[in-house]
Design a protein around this motif. Structure first.
Motif, mmCIF file in Angstrom:
data_model
loop_
_atom_site.group_PDB
_atom_site.id
_atom_site.type_symbol
_atom_site.label_atom_id
_atom_site.label_comp_id
_atom_site.label_asym_id
_atom_site.label_seq_id
_atom_site.Cartn_x
_atom_site.Cartn_y
_atom_site.Cartn_z
ATOM 1 N N CYS A 90 59.270 27.604 -68.760
ATOM 2 C CA CYS A 90 58.378 28.696 -68.364
ATOM 3 C C CYS A 90 57.261 28.893 -69.393
ATOM 4 C CB CYS A 90 59.166 29.986 -68.169
ATOM 5 S SG CYS A 90 60.226 29.983 -66.695
ATOM 6 N N CYS A 91 57.592 28.817 -70.669
ATOM 7 C CA CYS A 91 56.557 28.941 -71.708
ATOM 8 C C CYS A 91 55.593 27.767 -71.676
ATOM 9 C CB CYS A 91 57.211 29.048 -73.087
ATOM 10 S SG CYS A 91 58.028 30.612 -73.412
ATOM 11 N N LEU A 92 56.124 26.572 -71.444
ATOM 12 C CA LEU A 92 55.248 25.398 -71.406
ATOM 13 C C LEU A 92 54.294 25.468 -70.215
ATOM 14 C CD1 LEU A 92 54.483 22.210 -70.922
ATOM 15 C CD2 LEU A 92 54.760 23.082 -73.245
ATOM 16 N N ARG A 93 54.776 26.005 -69.088
ATOM 17 C CA ARG A 93 53.892 26.187 -67.933
ATOM 18 C C ARG A 93 52.741 27.133 -68.294
ATOM 19 N NH1 ARG A 93 56.568 22.569 -66.971
ATOM 20 N NH2 ARG A 93 57.735 22.000 -65.111
ATOM 21 N N GLU A 94 53.027 28.111 -69.123
ATOM 22 C CA GLU A 94 51.973 29.030 -69.572
ATOM 23 C C GLU A 94 50.903 28.274 -70.354
ATOM 24 O OE1 GLU A 94 51.000 33.275 -69.934
ATOM 25 O OE2 GLU A 94 53.134 32.896 -70.202
ATOM 26 N N LEU A 95 51.338 27.357 -71.232
ATOM 27 C CA LEU A 95 50.385 26.524 -71.972
ATOM 28 C C LEU A 95 49.562 25.676 -71.020
ATOM 29 C CD1 LEU A 95 49.357 25.283 -74.703
ATOM 30 C CD2 LEU A 95 51.144 23.562 -74.403
ATOM 31 N N MET A 96 50.217 25.082 -70.034
ATOM 32 C CA MET A 96 49.531 24.205 -69.085
ATOM 33 C C MET A 96 48.509 24.974 -68.256
ATOM 34 S SD MET A 96 53.003 22.095 -68.099
ATOM 35 C CE MET A 96 52.396 20.786 -67.054
ATOM 36 N N ILE A 97 48.884 26.180 -67.829
ATOM 37 C CA ILE A 97 47.950 27.027 -67.093
ATOM 38 C C ILE A 97 46.765 27.391 -67.981
ATOM 39 C CG2 ILE A 97 47.644 29.363 -66.165
ATOM 40 C CD1 ILE A 97 49.060 27.770 -64.122
ATOM 41 N N SER A 98 47.059 27.786 -69.214
ATOM 42 C CA SER A 98 45.997 28.211 -70.134
ATOM 43 C C SER A 98 45.025 27.076 -70.430
ATOM 44 C CB SER A 98 46.612 28.729 -71.443
ATOM 45 O OG SER A 98 47.376 29.884 -71.208
ATOM 46 N N GLU A 99 45.544 25.874 -70.579
ATOM 47 C CA GLU A 99 44.688 24.729 -70.860
ATOM 48 C C GLU A 99 43.879 24.297 -69.642
ATOM 49 O OE1 GLU A 99 46.732 22.115 -74.373
ATOM 50 O OE2 GLU A 99 47.324 21.640 -72.329
ATOM 51 N N SER A 100 44.547 24.211 -68.506
ATOM 52 C CA SER A 100 43.994 23.472 -67.374
ATOM 53 C C SER A 100 42.991 24.244 -66.531
ATOM 54 C CB SER A 100 45.146 23.008 -66.461
ATOM 55 O OG SER A 100 46.092 22.243 -67.176
ATOM 56 N N PHE A 101 43.135 25.573 -66.463
ATOM 57 C CA PHE A 101 42.359 26.322 -65.489
ATOM 58 C C PHE A 101 41.235 27.135 -66.123
ATOM 59 C CE2 PHE A 101 46.224 25.244 -63.307
ATOM 60 C CZ PHE A 101 45.799 24.965 -62.016
ATOM 61 N N SER A 102 40.370 27.618 -65.273
ATOM 62 C CA SER A 102 39.152 28.307 -65.713
ATOM 63 C C SER A 102 39.411 29.777 -66.056
ATOM 64 C CB SER A 102 38.115 28.249 -64.593
ATOM 65 O OG SER A 102 38.571 29.017 -63.480
ATOM 66 N N GLU A 103 38.411 30.384 -66.663
ATOM 67 C CA GLU A 103 38.485 31.808 -67.006
ATOM 68 C C GLU A 103 38.669 32.651 -65.747
ATOM 69 O OE1 GLU A 103 36.076 34.988 -69.820
ATOM 70 O OE2 GLU A 103 35.013 33.244 -69.009
ATOM 71 N N LYS A 104 38.005 32.282 -64.673
ATOM 72 C CA LYS A 104 38.136 33.013 -63.422
ATOM 73 C C LYS A 104 39.588 33.023 -62.947
ATOM 74 C CE LYS A 104 36.580 32.979 -58.574
ATOM 75 N NZ LYS A 104 35.688 32.326 -57.581
ATOM 76 N N THR A 105 40.240 31.868 -63.019
ATOM 77 C CA THR A 105 41.635 31.780 -62.591
ATOM 78 C C THR A 105 42.540 32.590 -63.506
ATOM 79 O OG1 THR A 105 41.223 29.557 -61.734
ATOM 80 C CG2 THR A 105 43.512 30.180 -62.070
ATOM 81 N N HIS A 106 42.306 32.502 -64.812
ATOM 82 C CA HIS A 106 43.119 33.269 -65.751
ATOM 83 C C HIS A 106 43.001 34.767 -65.508
ATOM 84 C CE1 HIS A 106 42.924 29.671 -68.756
ATOM 85 N NE2 HIS A 106 43.796 29.477 -67.789
#
Length: 399
Positions: A90-106
């Protein structure tokens, strides 16, 4: 190198993880019985902040690094393999989301709730996707083994990117609220029973364009998170970090197995040996030393990868393909060392191991489930590293 501030934070968070271990062990039976992490544990993980170690400070996280992550996952996995596995992924998915997606998505994700936890699976077993105006329709999709699915609010999944004619033009990553998916109750397994790694089904789900990114770009460090480019953590090589999330829980399990064996050893009678107690037998000395050294070897490999990921990320240069392939070989080698240590300790435990209530059996079953994951295969990872050493290309493209 860790700054003094990060060292203090590491110490604080690791101590929080260590303090949970006795309660995790007390809840181990419940965790297996109900095939999910108990809500009391989930509450403690959230309140302690241990679910948020790789989340950006901007969105309320600790924004640590892979070294701290490795320490924490190891501690929690020593208390409960299933809990350590869920925290790791679950924590690693957070890293992947943070890296991969745009500010709008975040902003869309973190504005949606104060209680965000991620789960996900990259490879679908079955999927039918259609390109439409503004995004994609997943007409039907099936992803098995979504660890932490029962506790997640947002998902992270792999999806083929298609053109208007339906031709696959790239491999993609998507994110969406878990309220839009169906979670099957199909996690009936021998090990890691508490991870709730159920299958995910989607039917006629719309994914807007801004929540779809290229996996090909992401694994090569071409991230859409332009607003995070000045944060070293979010330059971490994606695929080796993913492999770490699968392998590192094994280190905690192996350490727990050695600790358990040594706790039970005093005053254990020796059967069919020349000594009265097992602790006085030469075979026990060899077994304990061999297991301890293998675990230490595994730790050195895991921490080498964590430190290399962190130093590469801090340098501003994305980790080279060679170093990524080597990192996976280090992880596979570490996993193999953990397996060999646990095998030794199981044999040394003797027939008591077969009892269903024996904690050593649970550790061994949990590790066996981890060991079968192809991402950390010792055989494949060594072969790929050997190919690269010999001037050939890796036979695994997604690194």
């Amino acid at each position: 190198m860790l700054t003094s501030e990060l060292l203090d934070l590491n110490t604080e968070l690791v101590e929080k993880a260590r303090s949970l271990v006795p309660r995790l062990r007390e809840r181990a039976k419940e965790t297996e019985q109900f095939r999910r992490i108990p809500e009391a544990t989930i509450k403690e993980l959230k309140e302690s902040g241990l679910f948020y170690i790789l989340r950006s400070k901007r969105f309320g996280g600790y924004q640590t690094n892979m070294r701290t992550y490795t320490d924490i996952v190891t501690e929690i996995s020593g208390g409960c393999g299933s809990t350590g596995w869920v925290v790791a992924l679950c924590c690693l998915r957070e890293l992947m989301i943070s890296e991969s997606f745009s500010e709008k998505t975040h902003q869309e994700i973190y504005d949606s709730s104060d209680d965000i936890v991620f789960a996900g699976v990259f490879e679908p077993r079955k999927i039918k996707v259609k390109k439409v105006e503004g995004g994609y329709i997943i007409e039907e999709g099936y992803w098995p083994f979504c660890s932490g699915s029962l506790h997640a609010s947002w998902g992270y999944f792999g999806m083929p990117i298609v053109d208007e004619e339906g031709n696959i033009i790239d491999q993609g990553l998507i994110t969406l609220p878990m309220s839009q998916v169906e979670i099957a109750d199909d996690w009936h397994v021998m090990g890691l029973r508490g991870t709730g790694s159920n299958s995910i089904n989607m039917k006629d789900v719309f994914i807007p364009e801004h929540r779809v990114v290229s996996f090909t770009d992401a694994i090569n460090g071409k991230f859409q998170s332009t607003h995070f480019r000045d944060i070293p953590l979010y330059n971490t090589a994606l695929f080796p970090a993913l492999a770490m999330s699968i392998g590192v829980p094994g280190l905690g399990m192996a350490k727990a197995a050695l600790e358990l064996f040594m706790e039970k050893l005093p005053n254990r009678p020796a059967a069919n040996l020349s000594t009265q107690y097992l602790s006085d037998a030469a075979i026990t000395h060899h077994q304990a030393a061999e297991a301890a050294l293998k675990i230490e070897t595994a730790a050195m490999h895991f921490y080498q990868v964590a430190d290399n990921l962190d130093s590469s990320a801090a340098s501003g240069e994305y980790m080279s393909k060679f170093d990524r392939v080597k990192a996976l070989a280090n992880i596979g080698y570490a996993v193999q060392a953990c397996k060999e240590a646990i095998d030794i300790l199981v044999l040394a435990t003797g027939s008591a191991y077969v009892g269903n209530g024996n904690p050593m059996q649970r550790i061994a079953r949990d590790f066996a489930a981890l060991y079968t994951h192809r991402t950390v295969s010792p055989i494949t990872s060594k072969e790929n590293f050997g190919r690269v050493l010999c001037g050939l290309t890796s036979s695994t493209k997604n690194i």
